[in-house]
Design an enzyme around this catalytic site. Sequence first.
Site, mmCIF file in Angstrom:
data_model
loop_
_atom_site.group_PDB
_atom_site.id
_atom_site.type_symbol
_atom_site.label_atom_id
_atom_site.label_comp_id
_atom_site.label_asym_id
_atom_site.label_seq_id
_atom_site.Cartn_x
_atom_site.Cartn_y
_atom_site.Cartn_z
ATOM 1 N N CYS A 260 4.610 -9.144 -4.168
ATOM 2 C CA CYS A 260 5.400 -8.196 -4.987
ATOM 3 C C CYS A 260 4.606 -6.903 -5.050
ATOM 4 O O CYS A 260 3.985 -6.576 -6.058
ATOM 5 C CB CYS A 260 5.650 -8.744 -6.392
ATOM 6 N N ALA A 261 4.613 -6.152 -3.973
ATOM 7 C CA ALA A 261 3.564 -5.166 -3.732
ATOM 8 C C ALA A 261 3.739 -3.808 -4.393
ATOM 9 O O ALA A 261 2.766 -3.153 -4.735
ATOM 10 C CB ALA A 261 3.393 -4.961 -2.232
ATOM 11 N N PRO A 263 4.075 -0.571 -6.694
ATOM 12 C CA PRO A 263 4.009 0.633 -5.848
ATOM 13 C C PRO A 263 2.885 0.647 -4.818
ATOM 14 O O PRO A 263 2.713 1.641 -4.126
ATOM 15 C CB PRO A 263 3.809 1.752 -6.868
ATOM 16 N N GLY A 265 -0.670 -0.446 -5.258
ATOM 17 C CA GLY A 265 -2.078 -0.380 -5.633
ATOM 18 C C GLY A 265 -2.895 -1.576 -5.195
ATOM 19 O O GLY A 265 -4.008 -1.430 -4.664
ATOM 20 N N LYS A 266 -2.358 -2.768 -5.393
ATOM 21 C CA LYS A 266 -3.115 -3.975 -5.028
ATOM 22 C C LYS A 266 -3.169 -4.153 -3.517
ATOM 23 O O LYS A 266 -4.166 -4.652 -2.979
ATOM 24 C CB LYS A 266 -2.518 -5.200 -5.722
ATOM 25 N N ASP A 284 7.939 -6.377 -0.607
ATOM 26 C CA ASP A 284 8.601 -6.029 -1.863
ATOM 27 C C ASP A 284 10.105 -6.156 -1.665
ATOM 28 O O ASP A 284 10.610 -6.011 -0.549
ATOM 29 C CB ASP A 284 8.255 -4.616 -2.334
ATOM 30 N N ASP A 311 12.401 -10.639 -0.492
ATOM 31 C CA ASP A 311 12.455 -11.283 -1.794
ATOM 32 C C ASP A 311 11.308 -12.293 -1.870
ATOM 33 O O ASP A 311 11.188 -13.165 -0.995
ATOM 34 C CB ASP A 311 13.795 -12.001 -1.973
ATOM 35 N N ASP A 329 1.480 -10.802 -8.000
ATOM 36 C CA ASP A 329 1.605 -9.966 -9.191
ATOM 37 C C ASP A 329 3.093 -9.878 -9.531
ATOM 38 O O ASP A 329 3.794 -9.003 -9.036
ATOM 39 C CB ASP A 329 1.008 -8.582 -8.933
ATOM 40 N N CYS A 381 1.080 -7.628 -15.903
ATOM 41 C CA CYS A 381 0.622 -6.576 -16.816
ATOM 42 C C CYS A 381 1.294 -6.763 -18.175
ATOM 43 O O CYS A 381 1.682 -5.796 -18.831
ATOM 44 C CB CYS A 381 0.879 -5.191 -16.247
#
Length: 438
Positions: A260-261, A263, A265-266, A284, A311, A329, A381
């Site tokens: 689930c990439a 925007p 950052g990871k 994503d 998905d 994430d 988060c």
Amino acid sequence: MNPRKAAVLSLNSCIKNGRFTNLEADSMIKKYKFEGLDRGFFTALLYGTTERLLTLDFIISKFSKIEFEKIDPVILCILRTAIYQILYMDRVPDSAACNEAVDICRTTSHGDNLCGYVNGVLRSVVRSKEKIPEMISKEGGRKAVSIATSIPLWIIDSLAEDYGEKTAFEFAGHISGIGQSVTLRVNTVKTTRESLLSALGNHAQATENSDFGIKLDGSFPVTDLYGFSEGLFYVQDEASQLCTSLINDVNEDTVTVDVCACPGGKTFSAAIQLGNKGRVYSFDLHKNRIKLIDSGAERLGLTNITTEARDARTGKEDLFGKADYVICDVPCSGLGVIAKKPDIRYKDKSDVENLPAVQYDILCESVKYLKKGATLIYSTCTLRRAENEDIVNKFLQNNPGYRLVSTGLFGKEDGGYVTLLPQKTGTDGFFIAKLVKE
């Protein structure tokens, strides 16, 4: 168009149309070419008013002679932005906040009809502003904390249930008092933290917990910073940096999957951790958002990233059993980042109740990528245990062959997951779990 009127119109647009504050702000700044002080004032007023909406509406309800539900939406936004200036913007004279609000009212379709009403409410607030904290405290308990911090009661209740009322109140107080700041993740493929710190000057300092972060005081366009065009950094909170620091046993053949990439950052952190070698597969759900990762990778000079719209609940079968690391994430309620994204706090409770089912499905599918002995990093988060510990524990109970191992974060042994409370860590609120396939 002046910044105050622009803030009124933008606030009304966000509330009426469900538009995200950051997108509305960017659109308005471009439309009216706000720069310098005007841009700063507009942004501070729009974000600040959005952040303090519950507090402001409580105050309006106490001083308005018109029933709150019957106040015209644009007039309501005029009052909100003006009262925000009166209570929270020390450099704005009360008289300027009042007079400008009346002038804006005069330019609306209501003409002069409600100028006296607006002026009367605002002058009453100015005369009584020292008494407002006492008015709020009389509401008592969690309701008073909710009004004072502008964090909806359901969030206070949820955190109190998970961590106790004291911790919930501390979180709310901390979030409402955070100043604007930006955290960068240094692109160590191109430079060192020490070199970038030196170039950025006195307003930059090294992050305490991440070896790759730089914290900047204030809020401003990062595109204007030294090193942006050269790809020397990207924006990433320290909590996210800590999450991907668990990718630490790497070689040229290391494979990482970020399910689930966006925007991105990871994904970028993983690519940098690999020294721009190995391979990072970045997925994503939304194809248009994948473009953000592609453009970011190009700016950063990262060539070991492969992107695809997918998905997360439907894995890419030809990668099953091939990943050394999986970053999971998952979509979440976002309660850990409400200081930076004020819109999040006004989600309805019903909007988050179905998330655990989605999160669990994503986790169950994501482990299929793992090699034997490989690591999955589950993160959110948010601070809701229903989206964090409960998901991980349910997965372990239903899926033998996986185990939690200590994250080792903060130099401590732990039970395999850590919760970062903003009031204690100074980071975003975050949850990180480390699972290994046996």
